[in-house]
Motif scaffolding. Structure first.
Motif, PDB file in Angstrom:
ATOM      1  N   THR A 288      -2.224  -3.503  -3.238  1.00  0.00           N
ATOM      2  CA  THR A 288      -1.782  -4.017  -4.670  1.00  0.00           C
ATOM      3  C   THR A 288      -0.972  -5.460  -4.207  1.00  0.00           C
ATOM      4  O   THR A 288      -0.283  -5.541  -3.002  1.00  0.00           O
ATOM      5  CB  THR A 288      -1.034  -3.273  -5.616  1.00  0.00           C
TER       6      THR A 288
ATOM      7  N   CYS B  47       0.870  -1.046   0.058  1.00  0.00           N
ATOM      8  CA  CYS B  47       0.034   0.069  -0.117  1.00  0.00           C
ATOM      9  C   CYS B  47       0.919   1.343  -0.136  1.00  0.00           C
ATOM     10  O   CYS B  47       1.674   1.404   1.034  1.00  0.00           O
ATOM     11  CB  CYS B  47      -0.866  -0.202   1.304  1.00  0.00           C
TER      12      CYS B  47
ATOM     13  N   THR C 188      -6.485   1.087  -0.098  1.00  0.00           N
ATOM     14  CA  THR C 188      -5.951   0.302  -1.538  1.00  0.00           C
ATOM     15  C   THR C 188      -5.098  -0.410  -1.301  1.00  0.00           C
ATOM     16  O   THR C 188      -3.878   0.252  -1.067  1.00  0.00           O
ATOM     17  CB  THR C 188      -6.583   1.206  -2.546  1.00  0.00           C
TER      18      THR C 188
END
Length: 75
Positions: free
Chosen positions: A67, A39, A65
């Protein structure tokens, strides 16, 4: 007795559950895969390895969010 007001703030702590499967064999789980979860906003990067059932559970993440990237395939 006295009445006291107390304010409690619940903070959402989501989890991610990841399962690694072999593409060519339906349902076969793969242990030993390494996944990096990141993040950028939080400055968070950590690598996890799938267990003997091909699973990773990452609890208590801050709501944001993320990844992920498979950085090492299983042997």
């Amino acid at each position: 007795g006295r009445v006291v007001d107390v304010e409690v703030v619940n903070q959402l702590k989501p989890a991610i559950h990841f399962v690694k499967y072999e593409e060519s064999t339906v349902g076969k789980r793969l242990p030993g895969a390494q996944i990096t979860l990141s993040c950028e906003k939080l400055g968070y990067t950590q690598t996890f390895t799938t267990d003997s059932n091909g699973e990773i559970t990452i609890p208590n993440l801050q709501y944001e969010t993320y990844t992920w990237e498979e950085v090492k395939a299983p042997d």
